[in-house]
Design an enzyme around this catalytic site. Structure first.
Site, short mmCIF file in Angstrom:
data_model
loop_
_atom_site.label_atom_id
_atom_site.label_comp_id
_atom_site.label_asym_id
_atom_site.label_seq_id
_atom_site.Cartn_x
_atom_site.Cartn_y
_atom_site.Cartn_z
N TRP A 21 0.84 -1.20 0.00
CA TRP A 21 0.00 0.00 0.00
C TRP A 21 0.88 1.25 0.00
O TRP A 21 0.60 2.24 -0.68
CB TRP A 21 -0.92 -0.04 1.23
N TYR A 56 -3.69 1.24 -5.30
CA TYR A 56 -2.50 1.79 -4.64
C TYR A 56 -1.70 2.58 -5.67
O TYR A 56 -0.73 2.11 -6.25
CB TYR A 56 -1.63 0.67 -4.06
N TYR A 202 -4.66 -7.55 7.07
CA TYR A 202 -3.79 -6.39 6.90
C TYR A 202 -3.81 -5.53 8.16
O TYR A 202 -4.70 -5.63 9.00
CB TYR A 202 -4.17 -5.60 5.66
N GLY A 203 -2.78 -4.68 8.28
CA GLY A 203 -2.68 -3.77 9.42
C GLY A 203 -2.34 -4.44 10.73
O GLY A 203 -2.79 -3.97 11.78
N GLY A 277 3.74 -4.05 5.67
CA GLY A 277 4.41 -3.19 4.70
C GLY A 277 5.81 -2.83 5.16
O GLY A 277 6.15 -2.98 6.34
N ARG A 279 9.16 0.07 4.03
CA ARG A 279 9.73 1.09 3.16
C ARG A 279 11.21 0.87 2.88
O ARG A 279 11.75 1.39 1.92
CB ARG A 279 9.55 2.47 3.77
#
Length: 319
Positions: A21, A56, A202-203, A277, A279
Site C-alpha cells: 500500500w 494503490y 492487513y494492518g 508493509g 519502506r
C-alpha cells in the site's frame, strides 16, 4: 520463515506477506531505491507472498513491485496478489465491481505486473450497487480465460461472501486485524475458519501504532493517517499508553513490539497470513522473525489484559 496452505486455494505461501500500500503514495513520498531493496530483502528472508492493488497509486504500486521482483515474479513459489474494484473519482475512490470495470482493471494489473496471469485476484471492497452475481460471473470468466488463477475478497462481511460465493467460490478474505482492531472476531473470523477460507489480514501493526517507534510529528502532510482518529487527540494518547505497556512486555521476552504484534495475529486460530508493509530493508529484517515466535496461552491472556481499552479504531480512507 514459515509457510502455510492458504485455505482451500491450494496456494502455499509465507505466513508473512509483503504489503505494498505504501508504494502507491498514500503514506507520503516513496524512495524507489529503498522500496526495491525492501522487496529484495523480503525475498532473501524467505517471503514468497506479495500483496498489492490497482488502487494503490493506480498502477504505481503494481509497477514498482514488478520492478523490484524482476524475474523472480515468474518463480513458481512466488505468489502475487492484487485487488481491483475501486475507481478513481476527483482525487478519491468509489467502489465499482461491475464486470466491465473489473475486466479493464485486470488487464491493467496484468500489464503493470508484467505477468500472464494473476495468482490471486481480490475484490477490494464490496460494491453494493452491482449485483454480486454479476461480479461473480465476471470473475469466473476471467478465471476461465486464465487471466486470474484464484479469487478472493477484501473487507467483505460474511453475508457478502455468501452472496458472491453463489456465483464463484471465495477462496480468501483480506480484512483488517490487530490488537487494536478486533472487529472480525465477531463474525468474519469464525465464518472463514469454519469454511477454511484463506485469511490474510492487513494492518497487524495497526498502521504503525504498534511498530514501537511511532511518532505522529513525523507523518508527511499527505500521509492518510494525519488527523485520522486513532492517530490524534485523546485516542492517540490512550493508544500510546497501551503501546508502552506492550513494548515492555515484548522486550522482557527478547522481542520487539512489532514482532509481538505480528506474532499475536498469527497465533489466532483461522489466521493464515499477516500482511506487513515496509519502506526499507531494515523494516523487513525486523519483522521477519515474528513468523517463528510461539506465544503461550498465558502470554496471549496477558497481552489481552495489557491491551485493555486500547482497542478503538477508525476506518481506513477506502471505507
Amino acid at each position: 520463515m514459515e509457510y502455510i496452505q492458504l485455505g482451500t486455494s491450494g496456494l502455499n505461501v509465507s505466513r508473512i506477506c509483503f504489503g505494498t500500500w505504501q508504494f502507491g503514495g498514500d503514506w507520503g513520498a516513496v524512495e524507489r531505491g529503498e522500496a526495491i531493496a525492501a522487496v529484495r530483502a523480503a525475498l532473501d528472508r524467505g517471503v514468497t507472498f506479495f500483496d498489492t492493488a490497482q488502487a494503490y497509486g493506480f498502477g504505481e504500486s503494481e509497477a514498482l513491485l514488478a520492478e523490484a521482483l524482476g524475474d523472480d515474479i515468474h518463480r513458481d513459489d512466488v505468489i502475487v496478489a492484487t485487488k481491483g474494484g475501486l475507481r478513481p473519482v476527483d482525487g478519491d475512490v468509489e467502489r465499482d465491481a461491475s464486470p466491465d470495470f473489473l475486466r479493464d482493471g485486470v488487464e491493467e494489473s496484468l500489464r503493470h505486473l508484467g505477468v500472464e496471469a494473476i495468482d490471486l485476484y481480490q475484490v477490494h471492497w464490496p460494491d453494493r450497487e452491482t449485483p454480486f452475481e454479476e461480479t461473480g460471473a465476471a470473475l469466473k470468466e476471467l478465471r476461465d480465460e486464465g487471466k486470474i488463477r484464484h479469487v478472493g475478497v477484501s473487507n467483505f462481511a460474511p453475508a457478502e461472501m455468501d452472496a458472491l460465493s453463489r456465483a464463484i467460490e471465495v477462496e480468501t478474505d483480506q480484512p483488517p486485524y490487530n490488537l487494536f482492531n478486533r472487529g472480525i472476531e465477531e463474525d468474519v473470523l469464525p465464518y472463514c475458519r469454519e469454511r477454511d477460507i484463506g485469511l490474510l489480514v492487513y494492518g497487524p501493526m495497526s498502521h504503525g501504532l504498534l511498530s514501537g517507534d511511532f511518532d505522529p510529528s513525523t507523518l508527511a502532510e499527505d500521509d492518510w493517517r494525519r488527523g485520522h482518529e486513532p492517530f490524534a487527540g485523546d485516542h492517540l494518547e490512550r493508544n500510546l499508553e497501551v503501546v508502552e505497556r506492550l513494548k515492555q512486555f515484548a522486550e522482557q521476552r527478547g522481542h520487539t513490539l512489532a514482532q509481538l504484534a505480528v506474532a499475536w495475529v498469527l497465533a489466532q486460530p483461522g489466521v493464515h497470513v499477516a500482511i506487513t508493509g515496509a519502506r526499507r530493508p531494515a523494516h523487513v529484517e525486523g519483522i521477519a522473525p515474528a513468523a517463528e515466535i510461539r506465544l503461550s496461552q498465558d502470554e496471549l491472556t496477558e497481552i489481552d489484559e495489557l491491551t485493555g481499552a486500547g482497542r478503538a479504531w477508525g476506518l481506513t480512507p477506502e471505507s
